[in-house]
Design an enzyme around this catalytic site. Structure first.
Site, PDB file in Angstrom:
ATOM      1  CE1 TYR A   1      -3.045  -3.020   0.380  1.00  0.00           C
ATOM      2  CE2 TYR A   1      -3.443  -2.421   2.664  1.00  0.00           C
ATOM      3  CZ  TYR A   1      -3.685  -3.253   1.593  1.00  0.00           C
ATOM      4  OH  TYR A   1      -4.560  -4.307   1.720  1.00  0.00           O
TER       5      TYR A   1
ATOM      6  NE  ARG B   1     -20.289   6.556   5.593  1.00  0.00           N
ATOM      7  CZ  ARG B   1     -20.372   6.826   4.288  1.00  0.00           C
ATOM      8  NH1 ARG B   1     -19.784   6.041   3.414  1.00  0.00           N
ATOM      9  NH2 ARG B   1     -21.052   7.872   3.870  1.00  0.00           N
TER      10      ARG B   1
ATOM     11  CG  ASN C   1     -17.889   1.651   8.175  1.00  0.00           C
ATOM     12  OD1 ASN C   1     -19.049   1.705   7.789  1.00  0.00           O
ATOM     13  ND2 ASN C   1     -16.865   1.995   7.413  1.00  0.00           N
TER      14      ASN C   1
END
Length: 289
Positions: free
Chosen positions: A58, A250, A254
């Site tokens: 990543y 968010r 979650n």
């Protein structure tokens, strides 16, 4: 609980075959640049996440490490409450190269150990997983990688790894969401005591509208969001999930999955959304980083 500690977001642990326990909900950090990932991880820790899922591929391990150092989660008692995963680049598979790559990851993360180290893709067309796994076992013996896992391994890959090393991974992280449920892979993992971890748990958002309004109708019935419905479905299936969000609101949503339960009929409706198309890459042919 997280590694035996109370989790501030009341996220349950999944017990693994190696004796460790992993928080069932984590934060994924794919496709966030190295500078941008630092505040994202910091806000997730503030929200109550105690599981961060990263990877060398990543290209943001240093940014994750800066967040852990800035918040004090890279050492001491706080470190023991946190689960950190990273993954080996496919290009660095092999015994010596994996050991060297691990040292680099650990340095960037500013950690003394990782909770889980994973093979990112099986690359069956250029199979080096057995030699890689032997390096992983050395890291586990040294206490620098506590749990060993794989990603994107199909049953044939898992079987080959076991035949060549005598070892099953503790976790297999695969693409898994309502329209791509991979039931044969999940069944094989369960048969061999391998915990299943889902990436792209909502098909990068595509499954929020799946089934001609099925998810939306269930969400309305529980007064939650479509995302929470899908994530709750995973939770009740016993799957570990790593939804990604760069937004603090968010991230909190979650995590807020434990105030409602799906009915048997709702489970059946989501199960019926399974389809023939993956959102990501084919493990038989793909290599990453």
């Amino acid at each position: 609980m997280t590694n035996g500690h109370i989790n501030p977001a009341n996220v349950p642990d999944i017990a693994l075959k190696d004796g460790h326990s992993i928080p069932q909900v984590g934060l994924g950090v794919l496709r966030i640049d190295d500078d941008g990932v630092t505040p994202v991880v910091e806000s997730a820790l503030e929200a109550g996440y105690r599981h961060i899922d990263g990877a060398a591929g990543y290209n943001n391990e240093a940014g994750v490490g800066r967040a852990l150092a800035a918040t004090g989660y890279n050492k001491g008692a706080a470190r023991e409450t946190l689960w950190v995963t990273t993954k080996l680049r496919d290009s660095q598979q092999g015994y010596d190269s994996a050991l060297k790559a691990f040292d680099d990851s650990l340095s960037k993360l500013q950690l003394d150990y990782v909770d889980m180290y994973m093979i990112h893709w099986p690359t069956p067309f250029d199979w080096r997983s057995a030699d890689t796994w032997k390096a992983f076992m050395k890291l586990r013996e040294e206490g620098r990688a506590r749990t060993l896992g794989v990603c994107n391994f199909m049953p044939a890959d898992l079987k080959r790894l076991y035949e060549e090393t005598g070892s099953w991974p503790a976790v297999n992280q695969i693409e898994l969401h309502p329209t791509w449920q991979q039931r044969e892979v999940v069944a094989y993992c369960k048969e061999h005591g391998i915990a299943v971890e889902a990436y792209s748990p909502m098909a990068r958002g595509a499954d929020l509208n799946a089934g001609n309004g099925t998810i939306e109708r269930i969400a309305e019935a529980h007064q939650v969001s479509p995302a929470q419905v899908i994530l709750r479905w995973h939770i009740e299936n016993g799957t570990i999930i790593i939804p990604k969000s760069v937004h603090a609101s968010r991230q909190k949503e979650n995590l807020d999955l434990f105030g409602f339960e799906l009915t048997a009929d709702e489970h059946a409706a989501i199960d019926a959304l399974d389809g023939p198309t993956r959102a990501g890459h084919d493990p038989a042919t793909f290599t990453y980083a």
